[in-house]
Design an enzyme around this catalytic site. Sequence first.
Site, short mmCIF file in Angstrom:
data_model
loop_
_atom_site.label_atom_id
_atom_site.label_comp_id
_atom_site.label_asym_id
_atom_site.label_seq_id
_atom_site.Cartn_x
_atom_site.Cartn_y
_atom_site.Cartn_z
N ALA A 82 0.84 -1.20 0.00
CA ALA A 82 0.00 0.00 0.00
C ALA A 82 0.87 1.25 0.00
O ALA A 82 1.80 1.37 0.79
CB ALA A 82 -0.91 0.01 1.22
N THR A 125 11.21 0.79 -4.12
CA THR A 125 11.36 1.17 -5.52
C THR A 125 12.79 1.59 -5.85
O THR A 125 13.50 2.11 -4.97
CB THR A 125 10.39 2.34 -5.84
OG1 THR A 125 10.74 2.90 -7.10
CG2 THR A 125 10.50 3.46 -4.80
N ASP A 126 13.16 1.42 -7.11
CA ASP A 126 14.49 1.89 -7.53
C ASP A 126 14.60 3.41 -7.50
O ASP A 126 15.70 3.96 -7.59
CB ASP A 126 14.85 1.34 -8.92
CG ASP A 126 13.91 1.78 -10.03
OD1 ASP A 126 12.90 2.46 -9.74
OD2 ASP A 126 14.18 1.44 -11.20
N GLU A 127 13.44 4.10 -7.41
CA GLU A 127 13.49 5.57 -7.42
C GLU A 127 14.21 6.14 -6.21
O GLU A 127 14.60 7.31 -6.21
CB GLU A 127 12.07 6.16 -7.52
CG GLU A 127 11.42 5.81 -8.83
CD GLU A 127 10.28 6.73 -9.23
OE1 GLU A 127 10.13 7.81 -8.64
OE2 GLU A 127 9.53 6.34 -10.13
N TYR A 153 7.48 11.63 -3.78
CA TYR A 153 7.18 10.19 -3.75
C TYR A 153 8.43 9.39 -3.38
O TYR A 153 8.41 8.59 -2.43
CB TYR A 153 6.65 9.72 -5.12
CG TYR A 153 6.71 8.22 -5.30
CD1 TYR A 153 5.89 7.37 -4.57
CD2 TYR A 153 7.63 7.63 -6.20
CE1 TYR A 153 5.96 5.99 -4.71
CE2 TYR A 153 7.70 6.25 -6.35
CZ TYR A 153 6.87 5.44 -5.60
OH TYR A 153 6.96 4.08 -5.73
N LYS A 157 9.32 7.10 0.03
CA LYS A 157 9.65 5.66 -0.03
C LYS A 157 11.02 5.42 0.62
O LYS A 157 11.21 4.42 1.33
CB LYS A 157 9.65 5.16 -1.48
CG LYS A 157 8.30 5.16 -2.17
CD LYS A 157 7.30 4.17 -1.57
CE LYS A 157 7.64 2.73 -1.87
NZ LYS A 157 6.57 1.82 -1.37
N PRO A 208 0.76 12.11 -24.57
CA PRO A 208 1.60 13.17 -24.01
C PRO A 208 2.95 12.66 -23.51
O PRO A 208 3.05 12.03 -22.46
CB PRO A 208 0.76 13.70 -22.83
CG PRO A 208 -0.04 12.52 -22.40
CD PRO A 208 -0.28 11.67 -23.62
N ARG A 276 8.20 16.76 -16.75
CA ARG A 276 7.91 16.59 -15.32
C ARG A 276 8.99 17.34 -14.53
O ARG A 276 10.17 17.28 -14.88
CB ARG A 276 7.96 15.10 -15.01
CG ARG A 276 7.87 14.74 -13.55
CD ARG A 276 8.04 13.24 -13.35
NE ARG A 276 6.82 12.50 -13.62
CZ ARG A 276 6.75 11.16 -13.63
NH1 ARG A 276 7.83 10.43 -13.40
NH2 ARG A 276 5.61 10.54 -13.88
#
Length: 339
Positions: A82, A125-127, A153, A157, A208, A276
């Site tokens: 979640a 996450t890899d981010e 974000y 994480k 886009p 972005r």
Amino acid sequence: MTVLVTGGAGFIGSNFIFYWMERHPEDRIVCLDKLTYAGNLFTLESVMEKPGFRFVKGDVCDRDTVCELFRTEQPEYVLHFAAESHVDRSIDGPDVFLRTNLFGTAVLLDACREFGVGRYHQVSTDEVYGDLPLDRPDLFFTEDTPLHTSSPYSASKAAADLLVQSYVRTYGIPATISRCSNNYGPYQFPEKFIPLMIINALNDKLLPVYGDGLNVRDWLYVEDHCRAIEMILRNGRVGEVYNVGGHNEKQNLDVVKLILAGLDKPEGLIQYVADRKGHDRRYAIDPEKIHRELGWLPETKFEDGMKRTVLWYLDHQGWWRDIVSGEYKEYYARVYGEV
Ligand code: NAD
Ligand code: DAU
């Protein structure tokens, strides 16, 4: 054995539930999900009535709900999927990302501490590693790459990952963390790149593409991610981080062109739009550790996974048409304007 899955009405969590129930029909699955805009009970329709499955609508940040669930269900495995998961939404409004992604993790970890658990797994996450330059294809994220986040974000994480590690060391919680690259496959919410492009192409709407379209993502079919998580649960070492990704780097523009070709739509539908903010340039995972220690390798080739995914969206128009006609419309107008 009881397995608690948080966020199971979302993309990866639901795929994990299907994956697990097919392979371990003897286990009981309890899904805790708040049903935010990204959660969808229709996704779980095929398992809702199964005797080994229980759905609980609730917030991972709500201590009473979480503790009551641990008290009554006594889960052996806790899988924490979640989250608020969309980078663009985190740029629009970071607050809920901090609350759900960090505080929600803290609440679950506290419940594990109070009631005990066989394994807790944090789906990260890899981010959290930030990005890599386009002109250094020799560089990859390893588990030792420093955390260096770009968006609210990814920062939320990364903060949650650090909290998990602190609970392992301080309280001895038997936890593991996986940091996976971009997933694609059935039931992904249409705000994300691949389903958004498929759906717009099907509707003959403009596609886009942010910035110059040269950003690179390392795509992994969702089932390969589910299998990696199972392997980590079974044999991963407590306290360890495992990167998950399959050396499948693609530039955004190439993915869009593949989708258009697959649907026999013209490349003239591509529209370059404003980039972005803080847009990460390239993600690329080195999966050597999970391969060496656990024997994991991805099984789905990108071309096959994409064919399956496009077909899935073609065959499940009811699922996504309901979504794109609701709250999503306002979100789309806010982010993309008149596109
Ligand atoms: P998703 O947005 O599709 O689903 C998230 C789910 O969590 C939804 O069902 C939502 O209702 C639920 N949820 C949100 N807030 C909640 C709360 N407070 N309490 C209970 N439930 C809540 O996300 P996803 O793409 O399936 O990602 C799942 C996890 O995997 C996330 O932790 C994400 O960070 C991570 N991850 C995603 C990817 C990817 O490519 N999608 C890659 C690597 C890691
Ligand atoms: O790497 C793992 C992460 O992958 C997960 O942790 C996130 O939860 C997940 O959302 C995803 O993040 P990205 O930002 O990489 O995915 P997204 O689908 O939003 O975008 C993929 C790429 O496509 C990125 O370079 C931005 C670009 N893009 C995205 C959208 C939505 C566009 O060019 N146009 C778009 O409309």
